[in-house]
Design a protein around this motif. Structure first.
Motif, short mmCIF file in Angstrom:
data_model
loop_
_atom_site.label_atom_id
_atom_site.label_comp_id
_atom_site.label_asym_id
_atom_site.label_seq_id
_atom_site.Cartn_x
_atom_site.Cartn_y
_atom_site.Cartn_z
N TYR A 1 33.06 3.57 17.51
CA TYR A 1 33.87 2.37 17.70
C TYR A 1 34.14 1.68 16.37
O TYR A 1 33.40 1.89 15.39
N PRO A 2 35.17 0.84 16.31
CA PRO A 2 35.45 0.11 15.07
C PRO A 2 34.23 -0.64 14.57
O PRO A 2 33.56 -1.34 15.33
N GLY A 3 33.94 -0.47 13.30
CA GLY A 3 32.79 -1.12 12.69
C GLY A 3 31.54 -0.26 12.65
O GLY A 3 30.56 -0.62 11.98
N ASP A 4 31.52 0.87 13.36
CA ASP A 4 30.39 1.78 13.27
C ASP A 4 30.31 2.38 11.86
O ASP A 4 31.33 2.48 11.16
N LEU A 5 29.11 2.78 11.48
CA LEU A 5 28.87 3.27 10.13
C LEU A 5 28.32 4.69 10.15
O LEU A 5 27.49 5.03 11.00
N ILE A 6 28.76 5.48 9.19
CA ILE A 6 28.15 6.78 8.92
C ILE A 6 27.70 6.77 7.46
O ILE A 6 28.52 6.66 6.55
N GLY B 1 0.76 -1.24 0.00
CA GLY B 1 0.00 0.00 0.00
C GLY B 1 0.79 1.29 0.00
O GLY B 1 0.19 2.37 -0.10
N VAL B 2 2.13 1.25 0.10
CA VAL B 2 2.89 2.50 0.13
C VAL B 2 3.00 3.08 -1.28
O VAL B 2 2.95 2.36 -2.28
N ARG B 3 3.15 4.38 -1.36
CA ARG B 3 3.21 5.08 -2.65
C ARG B 3 4.56 5.73 -2.91
O ARG B 3 4.86 6.10 -4.05
N HIS B 4 5.38 5.90 -1.87
CA HIS B 4 6.62 6.66 -2.01
C HIS B 4 7.77 5.91 -1.35
O HIS B 4 8.10 6.16 -0.19
N MET B 5 8.36 4.96 -2.06
CA MET B 5 9.52 4.23 -1.57
C MET B 5 10.71 4.60 -2.46
O MET B 5 10.78 4.21 -3.63
N HIS B 6 11.63 5.37 -1.91
CA HIS B 6 12.72 5.96 -2.68
C HIS B 6 14.06 5.33 -2.28
O HIS B 6 14.36 5.20 -1.10
N TYR B 7 14.88 4.98 -3.27
CA TYR B 7 16.27 4.59 -2.99
C TYR B 7 17.04 5.83 -2.58
O TYR B 7 16.63 6.97 -2.86
N GLU B 8 18.21 5.63 -1.97
CA GLU B 8 19.14 6.73 -1.68
C GLU B 8 20.56 6.17 -1.75
O GLU B 8 21.01 5.49 -0.83
N CYS B 9 21.24 6.44 -2.85
CA CYS B 9 22.63 6.00 -3.02
C CYS B 9 23.53 6.84 -2.12
O CYS B 9 23.53 8.07 -2.22
N GLU B 10 24.31 6.17 -1.26
CA GLU B 10 25.09 6.91 -0.27
C GLU B 10 26.49 6.31 -0.08
O GLU B 10 26.67 5.09 -0.10
N LEU B 11 27.45 7.19 0.11
CA LEU B 11 28.77 6.77 0.58
C LEU B 11 28.68 6.40 2.05
O LEU B 11 28.19 7.19 2.86
N ALA B 12 29.10 5.19 2.40
CA ALA B 12 29.10 4.74 3.79
C ALA B 12 30.53 4.70 4.31
O ALA B 12 31.42 4.11 3.68
N VAL B 13 30.75 5.34 5.43
CA VAL B 13 32.06 5.41 6.08
C VAL B 13 32.10 4.37 7.19
O VAL B 13 31.19 4.31 8.03
N VAL B 14 33.14 3.55 7.21
CA VAL B 14 33.31 2.53 8.23
C VAL B 14 34.43 2.96 9.18
O VAL B 14 35.57 3.16 8.74
#
Length: 264
Positions: free
Chosen positions: A215-220, A98-111
């Motif tokens: 901490y190591p392994g955290d994501l931004i 039933g959702v109408r607005h499902m948007h992708y978001e391409c992002e750089l992820a920092v580890v």
């Protein structure tokens, strides 16, 4: 070097890219090569001894803010996500009924690579292990306020594909000059550059570490440029970042049956 985590032969393995194949790092199988098509791709993140913190940026590209009729924020706008939202390359993401607005978001992820607390911008890169590609799907039917994305918008199972590779920080000379693009069913729908971030990677590390320990392994997850579109069931979405690879994902309309690999 490009690192991956995969499921194959009833076990989870660490692997690296080698000659267009996956080379296993599991001691008993070290050096064995597998094709990309004979494995299940997992998020390329090693297990952590503590709960992984995932911080995601909103409106961190000025063009995306304008696309949504907002001014760029004056300080980083962020929200937290749970690890249960993560899924791997070539995986499936559920589109709720039933959702109408499902948007992708391409992002750089920092580890994050080592414990970071009160880190200055000039030293920020010393605390980064590497980078990967993330697709931070947003289901905007549930959005209460652009500055207050509630849990149903972002923090949903299978809604954060990530991978396929974790690329060592030393192999990414300038993370603030990478081209991003998204294709939906083969059609280019989004393109941009990390150079257009409102708050660059060093600023984000400084900001978050000023009031919390990373901490190591955290994501931004650093935000997305403009060009987001709705993704109906059956959409094949490919998010690509220069030097990091292409993350593929398919939208489905019922709970995905993901193989559960045996533990090592």
């Amino acid at each position: 070097m490009k690192h991956a985590r995969i499921a194959w032969g009833g076990a989870i393995h660490e692997a690296v890219e080698a000659g267009g194949a996956l080379e296993l790092r599991t001691p008993a199988l070290r050096g064995r090569r597998l094709s990309f098509d004979e494995v299940v791709w997992l998020p390329p993140l090693a297990p952590t001894p503590r709960a992984r913190t995932i911080l995601a940026l909103g409106l961190n590209y000025a063009d995306h803010a304008r696309e949504l009729a907002f001014k760029p924020p004056e300080e980083p706008l962020a929200f937290a996500k749970g690890s249960g939202s993560l899924t791997g390359h070539r995986g499936f993401t559920l589109r709720p009924e039933g959702v109408r607005h499902m948007h992708y978001e391409c992002e750089l992820a920092v580890v994050i690579g080592r414990e970071a607390r009160k880190v200055g911008k000039d030293d920020a890169y010393d605390f980064i292990a590497g980078y990967t590609v993330a697709n931070d799907y947003a289901i905007r039917d549930y959005l209460e306020n652009w500055y207050r994305p509630n849990l149903r918008v972002k923090n949903r199972d299978t809604c954060t594909p990530i991978g396929p590779w974790l690329v060592d920080a030393g192999d990414v000379p300038d993370p603030m000059a990478l081209r991003l693009s998204t294709h939906v069913d083969g059609q280019l729908t989004q393109q941009g550059s990390t150079a257009d971030m409102v708050f660059d990677v060093p600023t984000l590390v400084e900001h978050f570490s000023s009031f919390m320990t990373l901490y190591p392994g955290d994501l931004i997850l650093t935000g997305t440029p403009d060009g987001v579109v709705d993704c109906p069931i059956g959409s094949h979405v490919v998010c690509s970042i220069e030097g990091l690879g292409s993350l593929e994902n398919t939208i489905i309309g019922k709970n995905p049956i993901q193989p559960i690999p045996a533990k090592r």
